[in-house]
Motif scaffolding. Structure first.
Motif, PDB file in Angstrom:
ATOM      1  N   TYR A  35       0.850  -1.185   0.000  1.00  0.00           N
ATOM      2  CA  TYR A  35       0.000   0.000   0.000  1.00  0.00           C
ATOM      3  C   TYR A  35       0.888   1.237   0.000  1.00  0.00           C
ATOM      4  CZ  TYR A  35      -4.137  -2.714   1.463  1.00  0.00           C
ATOM      5  OH  TYR A  35      -5.180  -3.606   1.532  1.00  0.00           O
ATOM      6  N   ARG A  36       0.345   2.332  -0.511  1.00  0.00           N
ATOM      7  CA  ARG A  36       0.966   3.618  -0.267  1.00  0.00           C
ATOM      8  C   ARG A  36      -0.005   4.465   0.547  1.00  0.00           C
ATOM      9  NH1 ARG A  36       2.275   7.408  -5.381  1.00  0.00           N
ATOM     10  NH2 ARG A  36       2.164   9.033  -3.783  1.00  0.00           N
ATOM     11  N   GLN A  37       0.584   5.274   1.420  1.00  0.00           N
ATOM     12  CA  GLN A  37      -0.221   6.093   2.322  1.00  0.00           C
ATOM     13  C   GLN A  37       0.132   7.550   2.099  1.00  0.00           C
ATOM     14  OE1 GLN A  37       0.409   5.322   6.503  1.00  0.00           O
ATOM     15  NE2 GLN A  37      -1.266   6.651   7.143  1.00  0.00           N
ATOM     16  N   ASP A  38      -0.863   8.356   1.781  1.00  0.00           N
ATOM     17  CA  ASP A  38      -0.685   9.785   1.558  1.00  0.00           C
ATOM     18  C   ASP A  38      -1.699  10.546   2.395  1.00  0.00           C
ATOM     19  OD1 ASP A  38      -0.279   8.437  -1.514  1.00  0.00           O
ATOM     20  OD2 ASP A  38       1.297   9.765  -0.770  1.00  0.00           O
ATOM     21  N   PRO A  39      -1.316  11.709   2.894  1.00  0.00           N
ATOM     22  CA  PRO A  39      -2.228  12.503   3.739  1.00  0.00           C
ATOM     23  C   PRO A  39      -3.549  12.784   3.023  1.00  0.00           C
ATOM     24  CG  PRO A  39      -0.009  13.392   3.828  1.00  0.00           C
ATOM     25  CD  PRO A  39       0.005  12.346   2.767  1.00  0.00           C
ATOM     26  N   GLY A  40      -4.646  12.521   3.718  1.00  0.00           N
ATOM     27  CA  GLY A  40      -5.969  12.787   3.162  1.00  0.00           C
ATOM     28  C   GLY A  40      -6.482  11.733   2.199  1.00  0.00           C
ATOM     29  N   LEU A  41      -5.639  10.771   1.864  1.00  0.00           N
ATOM     30  CA  LEU A  41      -6.047   9.724   0.913  1.00  0.00           C
ATOM     31  C   LEU A  41      -6.098   8.343   1.542  1.00  0.00           C
ATOM     32  CD1 LEU A  41      -4.049  10.813  -2.266  1.00  0.00           C
ATOM     33  CD2 LEU A  41      -6.441  11.280  -1.724  1.00  0.00           C
ATOM     34  N   GLY A  42      -5.621   8.208   2.754  1.00  0.00           N
ATOM     35  CA  GLY A  42      -5.634   6.914   3.413  1.00  0.00           C
ATOM     36  C   GLY A  42      -4.622   5.958   2.802  1.00  0.00           C
ATOM     37  N   LEU A  43      -4.935   4.673   2.866  1.00  0.00           N
ATOM     38  CA  LEU A  43      -4.071   3.650   2.289  1.00  0.00           C
ATOM     39  C   LEU A  43      -4.677   3.178   0.975  1.00  0.00           C
ATOM     40  CD1 LEU A  43      -3.390   3.525   5.413  1.00  0.00           C
ATOM     41  CD2 LEU A  43      -2.764   1.141   4.988  1.00  0.00           C
ATOM     42  N   ARG A  44      -3.858   3.184  -0.049  1.00  0.00           N
ATOM     43  CA  ARG A  44      -4.314   2.722  -1.364  1.00  0.00           C
ATOM     44  C   ARG A  44      -3.476   1.527  -1.796  1.00  0.00           C
ATOM     45  NH1 ARG A  44      -3.925   7.860  -5.025  1.00  0.00           N
ATOM     46  NH2 ARG A  44      -2.087   8.187  -3.716  1.00  0.00           N
TER      47      ARG A  44
ATOM     48  N   LYS B 106     -10.064   6.789   4.836  1.00  0.00           N
ATOM     49  CA  LYS B 106      -9.010   7.796   4.789  1.00  0.00           C
ATOM     50  C   LYS B 106      -8.407   8.065   6.157  1.00  0.00           C
ATOM     51  CE  LYS B 106     -10.683  10.019   0.615  1.00  0.00           C
ATOM     52  NZ  LYS B 106     -11.150  11.247  -0.048  1.00  0.00           N
ATOM     53  N   GLY B 107      -9.025   7.558   7.190  1.00  0.00           N
ATOM     54  CA  GLY B 107      -8.460   7.696   8.521  1.00  0.00           C
ATOM     55  C   GLY B 107      -8.979   8.906   9.263  1.00  0.00           C
ATOM     56  N   ILE B 108      -8.879   8.834  10.570  1.00  0.00           N
ATOM     57  CA  ILE B 108      -9.239   9.955  11.428  1.00  0.00           C
ATOM     58  C   ILE B 108      -8.117  10.150  12.434  1.00  0.00           C
ATOM     59  CG2 ILE B 108     -10.641   8.361  12.814  1.00  0.00           C
ATOM     60  CD1 ILE B 108     -12.276  10.793  13.695  1.00  0.00           C
ATOM     61  N   THR B 109      -7.706  11.398  12.593  1.00  0.00           N
ATOM     62  CA  THR B 109      -6.651  11.716  13.549  1.00  0.00           C
ATOM     63  C   THR B 109      -7.291  12.041  14.891  1.00  0.00           C
ATOM     64  OG1 THR B 109      -5.233  12.602  11.804  1.00  0.00           O
ATOM     65  CG2 THR B 109      -4.725  13.237  14.071  1.00  0.00           C
ATOM     66  N   LEU B 110      -6.989  11.230  15.889  1.00  0.00           N
ATOM     67  CA  LEU B 110      -7.529  11.429  17.229  1.00  0.00           C
ATOM     68  C   LEU B 110      -6.442  11.993  18.132  1.00  0.00           C
ATOM     69  CD1 LEU B 110      -9.799  11.021  19.350  1.00  0.00           C
ATOM     70  CD2 LEU B 110      -8.764   8.794  19.826  1.00  0.00           C
ATOM     71  N   SER B 111      -6.766  13.077  18.800  1.00  0.00           N
ATOM     72  CA  SER B 111      -5.846  13.661  19.783  1.00  0.00           C
ATOM     73  C   SER B 111      -6.482  13.566  21.157  1.00  0.00           C
ATOM     74  CB  SER B 111      -5.571  15.133  19.455  1.00  0.00           C
ATOM     75  OG  SER B 111      -4.975  15.258  18.182  1.00  0.00           O
TER      76      SER B 111
END
Lengths: 114, 114
Positions: A35-44, B106-111
């Motif tokens: 997978y590649r992981q990029d901010p705002g795109l999750g894991l693709r 896409k994930g969620i950032t939890l603080s």
């Protein structure tokens, strides 16, 4: 302790270089994933493999290839690195056994292409 | 392609309080598995909890529990008694395809605030 090991934590490469990212697992898992992981795109998902010498394209295979010559090792190849391949790359493995217990992940390789 | 929606990009919670992270997905399958993964700043992806879709009982792992609504295709994660070490990115990942392939939100950032 079971492990998925990615050969490099950080990597800097030049545009046009051929880049190899290596992943090794010691759990005798049949399935392996890149997978590649990029901010705002999750894991693709880039590529995955269900068995030795088997490979399947994921959602974003363009610019990448893979190799699985041995069950424990799954390599991701960037044939000619480009700046838009700067990313975090995650390798994972899983078992094909009964039930589905999810993935075991490597610790990731942060690749920068300059 | 399967879609997974985590609509909240960021959340913040006071230490010791409870927080719920939401996730919806689409599938035409009737039997599948769902996962929540945690990625702390160390980047290592860690499995938090697993749910089998054919089980009506919601999964629980210590302070972590899920609210699985199969008909609504909703799979939320509840973290009770939040701790500073819970600060991380959280990914929802259902598996509704063959060969244990997961699709990630896409994930969620939890603080977690002290």
């Amino acid at each position: 302790d079971v492990k998925v090991t990615q050969s490099s934590r950080y990597l800097v490469k030049r545009t046009g270089e051929k880049v190899f990212l290596e992943c090794v697992q010691d759990m005798d898992h049949e399935n392996m994933f890149w997978y590649r992981q990029d901010p705002g795109l999750g894991l693709r998902l880039i590529y995955f493999s269900y068995d030795v010498k088997m490979k399947e394209k994921g959602d974003i295979p363009e610019g990448y290839s893979v190799s699985r010559e041995k069950k424990e090792r799954f390599s991701l190849i960037l044939e000619s690195a480009s700046t838009n391949q700067t990313s975090m790359y995650l390798c994972a493995s899983s078992s094909s056994g009964q039930g589905n217990y999810g993935y075991t992940f490597g610790s990731g390789t942060r690749l920068t292409v300059v | 392609a399967q879609t997974v929606t985590q609509s909240q990009p960021e959340m913040s919670v006071q230490e010791a309080e409870t927080v719920t992270l939401s996730c919806t997905y689409d599938t035409s399958e009737s039997n599948y598995y769902l996962f929540w993964y945690k990625q702390p700043p160390s980047r290592q992806m860690i499995l938090v909890i697993r749910q089998e879709a054919y089980k009506q009982q919601n999964a629980t792992e210590n302070r972590f529990s899920v609210n699985f609504q199969k008909a609504a295709k909703s799979f939320s994660l509840k973290i009770s008694d939040s701790q500073l070490g819970d600060t991380a990115m959280y990914f929802c990942a259902p598996n509704t395809g063959a060969n244990s392939k997961l699709t990630f939100g896409k994930g969620i950032t939890l603080s977690v605030r002290p």
